[in-house]
Design an enzyme around this catalytic site. Sequence first.
Site, mmCIF file in Angstrom:
data_model
loop_
_atom_site.group_PDB
_atom_site.id
_atom_site.type_symbol
_atom_site.label_atom_id
_atom_site.label_comp_id
_atom_site.label_asym_id
_atom_site.label_seq_id
_atom_site.Cartn_x
_atom_site.Cartn_y
_atom_site.Cartn_z
ATOM 1 N N SER B 51 55.019 50.440 44.495
ATOM 2 C CA SER B 51 54.643 51.462 45.486
ATOM 3 C C SER B 51 53.149 51.528 45.751
ATOM 4 O O SER B 51 52.734 51.908 46.846
ATOM 5 C CB SER B 51 55.119 52.837 45.013
ATOM 6 O OG SER B 51 54.632 53.115 43.718
ATOM 7 N N ASP B 227 48.670 61.714 40.814
ATOM 8 C CA ASP B 227 49.705 61.650 39.776
ATOM 9 C C ASP B 227 49.335 60.675 38.660
ATOM 10 O O ASP B 227 50.095 60.496 37.710
ATOM 11 C CB ASP B 227 51.075 61.312 40.380
ATOM 12 C CG ASP B 227 51.147 59.902 40.970
ATOM 13 O OD1 ASP B 227 50.146 59.164 40.894
ATOM 14 O OD2 ASP B 227 52.208 59.540 41.507
ATOM 15 N N HIS B 230 49.508 56.602 41.607
ATOM 16 C CA HIS B 230 49.294 56.230 43.012
ATOM 17 C C HIS B 230 47.891 56.645 43.446
ATOM 18 O O HIS B 230 47.496 57.799 43.279
ATOM 19 C CB HIS B 230 50.344 56.899 43.899
ATOM 20 C CG HIS B 230 51.733 56.488 43.551
ATOM 21 N ND1 HIS B 230 52.523 57.198 42.680
ATOM 22 C CD2 HIS B 230 52.467 55.416 43.932
ATOM 23 C CE1 HIS B 230 53.692 56.582 42.548
ATOM 24 N NE2 HIS B 230 53.681 55.490 43.291
#
Lengths: 250, 250
Positions: B51, B227, B230
């Site tokens: 991601s 977080d 990311h």
Amino acid sequence: MSSRRDFIQKTALAAFTGAVVPNLVKAANGHLPSTAETIATGATILFQGDSITDAGRDRGQYYANNGGGMGSGYVRHIVTHLLGSMPQKNFRFYNRGISGHKVFQLAERWDDDCLQLRPDVLSLLIGVNDFWHTIDYGYKGTVEIYETDLRKLLERTKKALPQVKLIIGEPFAVAGGSAIDERWEAFAGYRPAAKKIAADFGAVFLPYQSIFDEALKLAPAEYWTPDGVHASMAGSYLMAKAWLEGWKRI
Amino acid sequence: MSSRRDFIQKTALAAFTGAVVPNLVKAANGHLPSTAETIATGATILFQGDSITDAGRDRGQYYANNGGGMGSGYVRHIVTHLLGSMPQKNFRFYNRGISGHKVFQLAERWDDDCLQLRPDVLSLLIGVNDFWHTIDYGYKGTVEIYETDLRKLLERTKKALPQVKLIIGEPFAVAGGSAIDERWEAFAGYRPAAKKIAADFGAVFLPYQSIFDEALKLAPAEYWTPDGVHASMAGSYLMAKAWLEGWKRI
């Protein structure tokens, strides 16, 4: 593969982005002192304009420094650069560009999308639709209306925010882009109008048209802006590079 | 406003992005020569990972250099920079990161999403989910499985593409990020595994964990990576800055 041609290309390209773009910006702003260091910690920087600024931003993500709210254009590249390289400045960036807008439409939403945010720096790129929509959408504007409306907008802004610093981008149309045809010759008048207004308001002026015209010597319009109006990633880099140079004069 | 404190801050920050990040990358790659100029005109550069690389890319926009297909993370910043500053190189960039993926999932789609593209440069950042999913999603992987799978993937890649140049990013977890707790201490073993593999394969290694750890001296985790996994825009800038430094050693 490290051929002489590669070396020459590398030199030309380094000169282009490393020197030509900054020099074009410096030449357009030689009357302004170099003062970027005075931009205060915690300053609010607002980007305003049309689709070039909007660049697909998520309008629901309207908070300062929100990644989704920055769009995917020159604004994102600038904000990423400044947040990453100057973390302790606590700058607050907003993108409030809206696709398709002309000056009078900025004026209609100016209370919400500019004055309430109380920017310390207002970066404004507007004008291509003030022309484009006269040839493709039946809009009845003229260069005189563009100039008058833009002056009014900036006078209103300076009245509400006397300390605001201005960065005004030159509206541009790049020859060879798919949307650009002979009718666009009449657009040439909008650019000096923006430049004159920038000078009259003591704004930094970003000569985007000159920059794209120079860039055409290195790659075709399709590379920098496929339709001649909206910048590709490569074109966004040129715009960001110019903006970051202009920012030093604010 | 150009106070002494501002001056000191400016110096510290300039040193951080201008020198600390590049120096951390140089220190991690001192054994590699500085050879960026050998990257051929027309080279294909592929970004692979999870991601962090994906960053919300539009998977339908899978063509080379497509803006919508680059996502909004470090890849976009790098590609924008290189397309803008090196137009005559005709580089072809692809982003094929997919959110949530672990090494074995890269392996499953490697024919389509790497080998068929025949990259000249493969940039790979993978590993955080190989750990994260063991604590939050019941995945049964271990650091040994991560290392074994990653070696197999790279051996397969080198067999199909003997000339491919590799850039391997250090998987990272930034203390203070909302997803990071004491269970993440066990993640520490994944980082030296990635580093060792990079060395064994002659890859450029990007020490992202060290870079974020240094960045925490200037601003909290929330600023760089809310977080801890990311990257924000600011964090993406650090990653891009490191990548562009590592790129010089490829």
